[in-house]
Enzyme design. Structure first.
Site, short mmCIF file in Angstrom:
data_model
loop_
_atom_site.label_atom_id
_atom_site.label_comp_id
_atom_site.label_asym_id
_atom_site.label_seq_id
_atom_site.Cartn_x
_atom_site.Cartn_y
_atom_site.Cartn_z
CE LYS B 84 -3.91 2.11 2.51
NZ LYS B 84 -4.83 2.01 3.65
CB SER B 159 -8.20 4.00 2.79
OG SER B 159 -7.35 3.33 3.71
CB SER B 183 -8.66 1.25 5.68
OG SER B 183 -9.34 2.48 5.65
#
Lengths: 95, 492
Positions: B84, B159, B183
């Site tokens: 990420k 997210s 998330s």
């Protein structure tokens, strides 16, 4: 609690954010909606409840006060917007 | 399911790839090239990656192959993964999905990156995300929205939406995520994956760009619980550089995976099955619970009476911490700077306004307001008291049950654009995940079916440091079902 344009302007200044005039009404509307959501907390009596700052109620661990990192000034300044002679440049602060 | 030998390489789990690498069926370089080719082919339609790191990946793959030849390989050596774009990667752009950090080349590796590198994983690239991890749809990224591989009209969740889409589309067998209010779990649910948010303090936050420091926690996203166990084992552990890291040994997460579930006590919070839960999602979740009964679990109804207060408390605590954390972006030392600032205040205010998108700006403003003089007690202190009540609910529940189960999200993936103009509706997508962060507990989402062609996730919540139990409970389900093995047709 509902926020008007003047309050949004004041908060934006505290947060050092330049909000364009045309965007202020939308922020006022959305922030008021968020505060309305948040206000559901008021329905609960929390007198005497100890605030929870850390999920495991742990104390912040401290380390020995000694230098642990090597100086990497040039490396860090390589990604800075403006530097000169090892200094970070900003607009003149004192006239 | 097809026998392993007939399974295409990109369809294999991390555990299967690890076995293949060990048996010498293929090299890490071959594997890495395959996934890089798939990224090149499919990423344009998904936008799951912000940066693809081909050169680094091939270099790490060759190093992994050498390590294997020298008999120094671990189970993850040579396995490709994606990071990420919130984790700092030395020499590689780390944007956090923001214009603010569009040109930020991290000068060091996050501890999570260091640990995965040490295990020998290969980094394929950096995945797309909601800006500064604030969002539930991945529509808040400076780099544009990510699409859900199961239905390109749908959001992947957020997210960690890029990580979820990349794993679901088989562009990588696993990825890292972070979870502040859901998330990891919500995008895992919306993309049909397994993802675990560990106990607060289990995984180091050093080099993980901070959003809300008392809630943020990194974790793995993959297709199976077994793969999450492999990745979490490498990611977890004490880090002296993170003052909130917990100094406790990391168990072997694989060791208890197969433990039988006879007598396992599963609690279903009645508050998670009420108004707001989509009826079809509820039916899929009920079917999963029925499967657990067949596996020997005892299912009882429990109550988490303060559940409805989780979102209100979160939208004080998270913005307050975000407004403090994001104060560091001042246009001076790194990050975006506006052109021709007329004075220092103009430099700060315009650099920040230009660098941050609307959702980040909203949360900074809410936080600045909640922390401002005269409002602190009414907002921040009150939210911290509510946080205690929510945590106490869980404490009482775990006196009765071993794990708590329910839907991960109230609906399946929604359409792109559907909620983007209404922040409050968007926030409700995390209604079942947020309380877990407030309490600091571990939570896992696993795929348990579909509504139409969009996946449904089951959330399992465990007691502190019971990651091994959650992985075990998810793994046993995955031994008798095959939802986790389904692939979106367009990317099969």
């Amino acid at each position: 609690m509902s926020l008007g344009p003047a309050e949004v302007g004041k908060i934006a200044h505290l947060a050092r954010l330049a909000i364009r005039d045309q965007d202020v009404p939308a922020y006022a509307h959305n922030l008021s909606a968020i505060l309305e959501l948040v206000a559901r907390m008021d329905a609960v009596d929390t007198a005497g409840v100890i605030p929870m700052a850390h999920p495991l109620d742990m104390a912040q661990r401290l380390r020995v006060d000694e230098v642990s990192e090597a100086n990497q000034r040039e490396r860090f300044q390589a990604i800075a917007p403006r530097v000169e002679a090892g200094l970070y440049l900003v607009p003149k602060v004192i006239e | 399911m097809k026998p392993l030998s007939e399974t295409a390489m990109h369809q294999k789990t991390i555990a299967q790839l690890s076995a293949g690498l060990t048996a010498g069926e293929f090299s890490s370089e071959e594997l890495t090239r395959l996934f890089l080719e798939r990224i090149e082919q499919y990423n344009p339609s998904l936008n799951a990656f912000i940066t693809v790191t081909d050169d680094i990946a091939l270099e790490q793959a060759r190093a992994a192959d050498r390590r294997r030849q020298q008999d120094q390989a671990g189970p993850l050596t040579g396995v490709p993964i994606a990071q990420k774009d919130i984790f700092c990667t030395d020499g590689v752009r780390t944007s956090c999905g923001s214009r603010m950090l569009d040109r930020f080349i991290a000068p060091y590796n996050a501890t999570v990156v260091e640990k995965l590198n040490a295990a020998g994983t290969v980094m394929l690239g950096k995945t797309n995300m909601d800006e500064f991890a604030m969002g539930s749809s991945n529509e808040n990224s400076f780099y544009g929205p990510v699409r859900n591989p199961w239905d390109l009209d749908a959001v992947p969740g957020g997210s960690s939406g890029g990580s979820a889409a990349a794993v679901a589309a088989r562009l990588t067998p696993g990825a890292t995520g972070t979870d502040t209010g859901g998330s990891i779990r919500q995008p895992a649910a919306l993309c049909g994956l397994t993802g675990i948010k560990p106990t607060y303090g289990r995984v180091s936050r050093w080099g993980m760009i901070a959003y809300a420091s008392s809630l943020d926690q990194g974790g793995p996203m993959a297709r199976t619980a077994e793969d999450c166990a492999l990745l979490l084992g490498a990611m977890a552990g004490f880090d002296p550089r993170d003052s909130t890291s917990v100094d406790q040994p990391v168990p072997d997460y694989l060791a208890r995976l197969d433990q039988a579930l006879d007598g396992l006590k599963i609690g279903l919070p009645k508050e998670y099955f009420g108004e707001g839960l989509d009826g079809e999602v509820a039916r899929v979740v009920d079917a999963a619970i029925a499967e657990y009964r067949k596996l020997g679990a005892n299912v009882i109804e429990i109550s988490l009476p303060n559940s409805q207060l989780a979102i209100p408390a979160y939208y004080v605590i998270a913005p307050a911490e975000c407004s403090s954390n994001l104060a560091r972006f001042d246009g001076v030392r790194y990050g975006h700077r506006c052109d021709n600032p007329k004075d220092l205040l103009d430099l700060y205010t315009r650099s920040r306004a230009e660098g941050f998108g609307p959702e980040v700006t909203r949360r900074i403003l809410v936080g600045a307001f909640a922390l401002s003089a005269g409002y602190y007690d009414a907002y921040y202190l009150k939210a911290q008291q509510i946080r205690r009540l929510i945590s106490d609910d869980f404490r009482r529940a775990f006196e009765q049950v071993d794990v708590i189960a329910g839907p991960t999200s109230p609906t399946v993936a929604f359409n792109l654009g559907e909620k983007v103009d209404d922040p409050i509706t968007m926030y409700l997508s995390d209604i079942y995940t947020i309380a877990v962060n407030l309490a600091g507990l571990p939570g896992l989402s696993l795929p348990v079916g579909f509504v139409g062609q969009r996946p449904v996730g089951l959330q399992l919540i465990g007691n502190y440091f019971a990651e091994d139990r959650l992985l075990n409970v998810a793994h046993r389900y995955q031994q008798v079902t095959d939802w986790h093995a389904r692939a979106p047709a367009a990317f099969a």
